[in-house]
Design a protein around this motif. Structure first.
Motif, PDB file in Angstrom:
ATOM      1  N   ILE A 113       2.479   0.880  -0.148  1.00 27.29           N
ATOM      2  CA  ILE A 113       2.865   1.424   1.154  1.00 27.29           C
ATOM      3  C   ILE A 113       4.042   2.365   0.954  1.00 27.29           C
ATOM      4  CG2 ILE A 113       3.683   0.877   3.474  1.00 27.29           C
ATOM      5  CD1 ILE A 113       2.526  -1.962   3.060  1.00 27.29           C
ATOM      6  N   GLU A 114       3.861   3.607   1.288  1.00 24.54           N
ATOM      7  CA  GLU A 114       4.958   4.575   1.296  1.00 24.54           C
ATOM      8  C   GLU A 114       5.644   4.470   2.655  1.00 24.54           C
ATOM      9  OE1 GLU A 114       5.917   6.561  -1.242  1.00 24.54           O
ATOM     10  OE2 GLU A 114       4.343   5.719  -2.499  1.00 24.54           O
ATOM     11  N   GLN A 115       6.925   4.802   2.700  1.00 23.69           N
ATOM     12  CA  GLN A 115       7.687   4.719   3.949  1.00 23.69           C
ATOM     13  C   GLN A 115       7.021   5.595   5.016  1.00 23.69           C
ATOM     14  OE1 GLN A 115      11.768   5.746   3.485  1.00 23.69           O
ATOM     15  NE2 GLN A 115      12.330   5.049   5.516  1.00 23.69           N
ATOM     16  N   GLY A 116       6.670   4.969   6.147  1.00 22.23           N
ATOM     17  CA  GLY A 116       6.027   5.681   7.244  1.00 22.23           C
ATOM     18  C   GLY A 116       4.536   5.896   7.063  1.00 22.23           C
ATOM     19  N   GLN A 117       3.956   5.424   5.972  1.00 24.83           N
ATOM     20  CA  GLN A 117       2.524   5.564   5.701  1.00 24.83           C
ATOM     21  C   GLN A 117       1.860   4.185   5.776  1.00 24.83           C
ATOM     22  OE1 GLN A 117       0.928   8.569   4.988  1.00 24.83           O
ATOM     23  NE2 GLN A 117       2.893   9.502   5.501  1.00 24.83           N
ATOM     24  N   TYR A 118       0.533   4.188   5.732  1.00 25.86           N
ATOM     25  CA  TYR A 118      -0.209   2.934   5.782  1.00 25.86           C
ATOM     26  C   TYR A 118      -0.614   2.489   4.390  1.00 25.86           C
ATOM     27  CZ  TYR A 118      -0.589   3.787  10.761  1.00 25.86           C
ATOM     28  OH  TYR A 118      -0.305   4.002  12.079  1.00 25.86           O
ATOM     29  N   GLY A 119      -0.685   1.192   4.228  1.00 26.88           N
ATOM     30  CA  GLY A 119      -1.186   0.578   3.011  1.00 26.88           C
ATOM     31  C   GLY A 119      -1.994  -0.639   3.413  1.00 26.88           C
ATOM     32  N   ILE A 120      -2.331  -1.491   2.453  1.00 26.99           N
ATOM     33  CA  ILE A 120      -3.106  -2.693   2.751  1.00 26.99           C
ATOM     34  C   ILE A 120      -2.361  -3.907   2.219  1.00 26.99           C
ATOM     35  CG2 ILE A 120      -5.281  -3.912   2.353  1.00 26.99           C
ATOM     36  CD1 ILE A 120      -6.639  -1.206   2.194  1.00 26.99           C
ATOM     37  N   VAL A 121      -2.298  -4.945   3.055  1.00 23.68           N
ATOM     38  CA  VAL A 121      -1.612  -6.184   2.710  1.00 23.68           C
ATOM     39  C   VAL A 121      -2.577  -7.339   2.935  1.00 23.68           C
ATOM     40  CG1 VAL A 121       0.269  -7.739   3.370  1.00 23.68           C
ATOM     41  CG2 VAL A 121       0.672  -5.276   3.284  1.00 23.68           C
ATOM     42  N   LYS A 122      -2.552  -8.289   2.021  1.00 23.60           N
ATOM     43  CA  LYS A 122      -3.371  -9.496   2.175  1.00 23.60           C
ATOM     44  C   LYS A 122      -2.458 -10.631   2.620  1.00 23.60           C
ATOM     45  CE  LYS A 122      -6.903 -12.213  -0.035  1.00 23.60           C
ATOM     46  NZ  LYS A 122      -7.793 -12.313  -1.174  1.00 23.60           N
ATOM     47  N   VAL A 123      -2.816 -11.235   3.758  1.00 22.46           N
ATOM     48  CA  VAL A 123      -2.075 -12.372   4.295  1.00 22.46           C
ATOM     49  C   VAL A 123      -3.079 -13.507   4.441  1.00 22.46           C
ATOM     50  CG1 VAL A 123      -0.651 -13.241   6.179  1.00 22.46           C
ATOM     51  CG2 VAL A 123      -0.542 -10.822   5.569  1.00 22.46           C
ATOM     52  N   GLY A 124      -2.846 -14.592   3.718  1.00 23.17           N
ATOM     53  CA  GLY A 124      -3.832 -15.666   3.706  1.00 23.17           C
ATOM     54  C   GLY A 124      -5.114 -15.140   3.076  1.00 23.17           C
ATOM     55  N   GLY A 125      -6.214 -15.252   3.780  1.00 25.89           N
ATOM     56  CA  GLY A 125      -7.482 -14.750   3.273  1.00 25.89           C
ATOM     57  C   GLY A 125      -7.890 -13.423   3.886  1.00 25.89           C
ATOM     58  N   ASP A 126      -7.045 -12.858   4.743  1.00 29.19           N
ATOM     59  CA  ASP A 126      -7.402 -11.625   5.448  1.00 29.19           C
ATOM     60  C   ASP A 126      -6.602 -10.441   4.938  1.00 29.19           C
ATOM     61  OD1 ASP A 126      -9.137 -13.032   7.185  1.00 29.19           O
ATOM     62  OD2 ASP A 126      -7.457 -13.554   8.494  1.00 29.19           O
ATOM     63  N   THR A 127      -7.240  -9.263   4.949  1.00 29.12           N
ATOM     64  CA  THR A 127      -6.523  -8.043   4.604  1.00 29.12           C
ATOM     65  C   THR A 127      -6.257  -7.255   5.877  1.00 29.12           C
ATOM     66  OG1 THR A 127      -8.614  -6.913   4.150  1.00 29.12           O
ATOM     67  CG2 THR A 127      -7.457  -7.847   2.275  1.00 29.12           C
ATOM     68  N   TRP A 128      -5.084  -6.637   5.937  1.00 30.14           N
ATOM     69  CA  TRP A 128      -4.646  -5.900   7.108  1.00 30.14           C
ATOM     70  C   TRP A 128      -4.134  -4.529   6.698  1.00 30.14           C
ATOM     71  CZ3 TRP A 128      -4.444  -7.851  12.162  1.00 30.14           C
ATOM     72  CH2 TRP A 128      -4.771  -9.206  12.296  1.00 30.14           C
ATOM     73  N   SER A 129      -4.328  -3.548   7.558  1.00 29.14           N
ATOM     74  CA  SER A 129      -3.628  -2.282   7.402  1.00 29.14           C
ATOM     75  C   SER A 129      -2.179  -2.568   7.756  1.00 29.14           C
ATOM     76  CB  SER A 129      -4.187  -1.223   8.342  1.00 29.14           C
ATOM     77  OG  SER A 129      -5.493  -0.870   7.967  1.00 29.14           O
ATOM     78  N   ALA A 130      -1.268  -2.020   6.952  1.00 22.55           N
ATOM     79  CA  ALA A 130       0.142  -2.341   7.165  1.00 22.55           C
ATOM     80  C   ALA A 130       1.007  -1.105   7.002  1.00 22.55           C
ATOM     81  CB  ALA A 130       0.585  -3.415   6.168  1.00 22.55           C
ATOM     82  N   THR A 131       2.147  -1.146   7.661  1.00 21.53           N
ATOM     83  CA  THR A 131       3.148  -0.104   7.549  1.00 21.53           C
ATOM     84  C   THR A 131       4.495  -0.776   7.315  1.00 21.53           C
ATOM     85  OG1 THR A 131       4.058   1.874   8.608  1.00 21.53           O
ATOM     86  CG2 THR A 131       3.564   0.014  10.038  1.00 21.53           C
ATOM     87  N   SER A 132       5.448   0.014   6.796  1.00 21.39           N
ATOM     88  CA  SER A 132       6.766  -0.535   6.519  1.00 21.39           C
ATOM     89  C   SER A 132       7.794   0.583   6.541  1.00 21.39           C
ATOM     90  CB  SER A 132       6.778  -1.209   5.140  1.00 21.39           C
ATOM     91  OG  SER A 132       8.056  -1.724   4.857  1.00 21.39           O
ATOM     92  N   THR A 133       9.036   0.193   6.780  1.00 15.86           N
ATOM     93  CA  THR A 133      10.124   1.165   6.706  1.00 15.86           C
ATOM     94  C   THR A 133      10.628   1.296   5.273  1.00 15.86           C
ATOM     95  OG1 THR A 133      11.726  -0.554   7.235  1.00 15.86           O
ATOM     96  CG2 THR A 133      10.863   0.742   9.080  1.00 15.86           C
ATOM     97  N   GLN A 134      10.070   0.482   4.378  1.00 15.48           N
ATOM     98  CA  GLN A 134      10.457   0.499   2.972  1.00 15.48           C
ATOM     99  C   GLN A 134       9.266   0.947   2.124  1.00 15.48           C
ATOM    100  OE1 GLN A 134      10.950  -3.725   2.927  1.00 15.48           O
ATOM    101  NE2 GLN A 134      13.192  -3.588   3.005  1.00 15.48           N
ATOM    102  N   LYS A 135       9.541   1.436   0.916  1.00 17.81           N
ATOM    103  CA  LYS A 135       8.477   1.722  -0.027  1.00 17.81           C
ATOM    104  C   LYS A 135       8.134   0.403  -0.720  1.00 17.81           C
ATOM    105  CE  LYS A 135       7.235   4.425  -4.096  1.00 17.81           C
ATOM    106  NZ  LYS A 135       6.423   3.370  -4.640  1.00 17.81           N
ATOM    107  N   LEU A 136       6.878   0.022  -0.651  1.00 18.83           N
ATOM    108  CA  LEU A 136       6.443  -1.241  -1.241  1.00 18.83           C
ATOM    109  C   LEU A 136       5.330  -0.965  -2.247  1.00 18.83           C
ATOM    110  CD1 LEU A 136       6.329  -3.271   2.078  1.00 18.83           C
ATOM    111  CD2 LEU A 136       8.063  -3.434   0.306  1.00 18.83           C
ATOM    112  N   ASP A 137       5.481  -1.511  -3.431  1.00 21.46           N
ATOM    113  CA  ASP A 137       4.496  -1.298  -4.486  1.00 21.46           C
ATOM    114  C   ASP A 137       3.441  -2.390  -4.478  1.00 21.46           C
ATOM    115  OD1 ASP A 137       5.745   1.030  -5.535  1.00 21.46           O
ATOM    116  OD2 ASP A 137       7.249  -0.261  -6.510  1.00 21.46           O
TER     117      ASP A 137
END
Length: 144
Positions: A96-120
């Motif tokens: 996830i780039e700052q202000g962009q969308y990425g994908i995060v897995k929470v439990g068994g589900d995947t979600w489109s996610a955004t963040s104010t931080q850069k996350l690898d």
């Protein structure tokens, strides 16, 4: 190009957008576009009639299904899987780039996610907010 083809293209675009948002509002407009396309097969020059019928179909579906969805959501035993997401730990599947969308897995589900931080990729995150189909996450900081 024939008028029905324009209606079909519009319906296809709306259907794809609906699959991304999961709100059902675009689905009703999509079905209205299909109705307009059907009318255009029988009356290709009656553009006003096509638009009026498409609008009426979308409006009627929206009005009559709103109480139904409200009833389903308030029914005993209905669980919205996203409500309990806030505070849960997840892992970044697509960075996830700052202000962009990425994908995060929470439990068994995947979600489109955004963040104010850069996350690898493979970083642990905490869900801080949930929208209709997108969650907001932050870097997981263990409490010492």
């Amino acid at each position: 190009m024939e008028p029905w083809a324009y209606w079909l293209i519009a319906a296809g675009i709306l259907l794809v957008l609906e699959m991304m948002t999961l709100t059902f509002y675009l689905l009703w407009i999509c079905i209205g576009a299909v109705a307009g396309g059907i009318i255009s097969l029988f009356a290709p020059d009656a553009y006003v009639l096509q638009v009026i019928l498409a609008s009426l179909v979308a409006l009627v579906l929206t009005i009559f299904t709103k109480p139904l969805t409200r009833k389903i959501h308030s029914a005993k035993g209905y669980e919205d899987t996203g409500i309990e997401l806030v505070g849960k730990q997840g892992i970044v599947v697509e960075s996830i780039e700052q202000g962009q969308y990425g994908i995060v897995k929470v439990g068994g589900d995947t979600w489109s996610a955004t963040s104010t931080q850069k996350l690898d990729r493979d970083e642990l995150v905490r869900v801080i907010k949930r929208g209709s189909s997108i969650i907001e996450v932050e870097r997981w900081e263990e409490l010492i």
